[in-house]
Design a protein around this motif. Sequence first.
Motif, short mmCIF file in Angstrom:
data_model
loop_
_atom_site.label_atom_id
_atom_site.label_comp_id
_atom_site.label_asym_id
_atom_site.label_seq_id
_atom_site.Cartn_x
_atom_site.Cartn_y
_atom_site.Cartn_z
N TYR A 1 45.76 17.55 18.75
CA TYR A 1 44.33 16.87 18.95
C TYR A 1 43.55 17.68 18.37
CZ TYR A 1 47.22 13.99 22.08
OH TYR A 1 48.59 13.44 22.89
N PHE A 2 42.85 17.40 17.23
CA PHE A 2 41.81 18.30 16.60
C PHE A 2 40.39 17.74 16.86
CE2 PHE A 2 45.69 17.95 14.10
CZ PHE A 2 45.83 19.36 13.75
N GLU B 279 43.77 12.84 15.86
CA GLU B 279 45.19 12.88 16.49
C GLU B 279 45.87 12.60 15.30
OE1 GLU B 279 47.76 10.88 19.92
OE2 GLU B 279 46.76 9.49 18.81
N VAL B 280 47.19 13.95 15.46
CA VAL B 280 48.01 13.58 14.25
C VAL B 280 49.35 13.62 15.15
CG1 VAL B 280 49.40 15.08 12.53
CG2 VAL B 280 46.98 15.03 12.60
N VAL B 281 50.20 12.63 14.94
CA VAL B 281 51.46 12.50 15.34
C VAL B 281 52.51 12.77 14.44
CG1 VAL B 281 52.91 10.79 16.55
CG2 VAL B 281 50.52 10.66 16.67
N ARG C 157 48.34 24.50 13.88
CA ARG C 157 47.41 24.90 15.20
C ARG C 157 46.39 25.87 14.80
NH1 ARG C 157 49.73 24.96 20.56
NH2 ARG C 157 47.53 24.48 21.33
N ARG C 158 46.81 27.22 14.47
CA ARG C 158 46.14 28.44 14.16
C ARG C 158 45.18 28.35 13.07
NH1 ARG C 158 51.16 30.46 15.57
NH2 ARG C 158 51.68 30.99 13.43
N ALA C 159 45.84 27.71 11.97
CA ALA C 159 45.08 27.49 10.93
C ALA C 159 43.83 26.68 11.04
CB ALA C 159 45.91 27.04 9.66
N TYR C 160 44.06 25.60 11.82
CA TYR C 160 42.94 24.74 11.90
C TYR C 160 41.81 25.49 12.91
CZ TYR C 160 39.85 20.56 13.07
OH TYR C 160 39.04 19.68 12.87
N GLU C 161 42.17 26.24 13.91
CA GLU C 161 41.21 27.05 14.85
C GLU C 161 40.62 27.85 14.09
OE1 GLU C 161 44.33 26.58 18.55
OE2 GLU C 161 43.98 28.48 17.88
N ARG C 162 41.38 28.84 13.09
CA ARG C 162 40.48 29.78 12.40
C ARG C 162 39.63 29.04 11.42
NH1 ARG C 162 45.90 31.84 11.61
NH2 ARG C 162 45.70 30.84 9.70
N ARG C 163 40.01 28.10 10.55
CA ARG C 163 39.14 27.59 9.72
C ARG C 163 38.04 26.98 10.05
NH1 ARG C 163 42.01 23.83 5.24
NH2 ARG C 163 43.07 25.73 5.23
N PHE C 164 38.06 26.09 11.13
CA PHE C 164 37.14 25.27 11.79
C PHE C 164 36.26 26.05 12.87
CE2 PHE C 164 39.47 22.47 9.13
CZ PHE C 164 38.48 22.13 8.26
N GLU D 54 38.15 26.60 19.86
CA GLU D 54 38.86 27.27 20.72
C GLU D 54 40.14 26.97 20.60
OE1 GLU D 54 37.17 26.82 24.59
OE2 GLU D 54 34.86 27.07 23.91
N SER D 55 40.69 25.84 20.48
CA SER D 55 41.92 25.39 20.51
C SER D 55 42.32 24.03 19.83
CB SER D 55 42.53 25.18 22.13
OG SER D 55 41.93 24.10 22.66
N VAL D 56 43.49 23.94 19.57
CA VAL D 56 43.87 22.53 19.25
C VAL D 56 45.12 22.22 20.16
CG1 VAL D 56 45.37 21.34 17.30
CG2 VAL D 56 43.58 22.81 16.53
N GLY D 57 44.79 20.83 20.74
CA GLY D 57 45.59 20.44 21.83
C GLY D 57 47.11 19.99 21.32
#
Length: 146
Positions: free
Chosen positions: A46-47, A102-104, A123-130, A133-136
């Motif tokens: 969940y982004f 949402e990515v499945v 998850r870590r890449a998205y949190e850093r880039r954008f 706080e978190s990606v579910g």
Amino acid sequence: MTWTSDTRGKVGGGVLMALLGAGIPALVGAALDSHVGEPYRETRLYFGTKRPGAAGPVTPAEFTRFLDGEVTPAFPEGFTFHEGHGQWRDARGALARESAYEVVLHYPEQEAEERGAHVEAIRRAYERRFHQESVGRSDDKLEAEF
């Protein structure tokens, strides 16, 4: 006329009984055997798209580039993504409402450890880039056939 009516009733009843006799065992067998494929893992990510501060939300083009650069190389066999709306409480306790994706992902259960490492890197890449706080993440075991 009575003869035709009686014959139709007898023939119709016989056909109905034959269909039920053939169909009931198949239905019971299908209900008892729920095996539909091989053991798989389903991971949902969940982004959120809202960025902190004055920066605008993650755009659809930015998210597509993220999928192309991070998710596709890790899951080249494919995945599904949905656009949606999310709501959650941030670290300060404030309610945040935002557009979300949402990515499945589906992958064989025997690959769960290796693929799980790929999921965490995404998850870590998205949190850093954008600046999130978190990606579910949620995981479930299922049977699937592709």
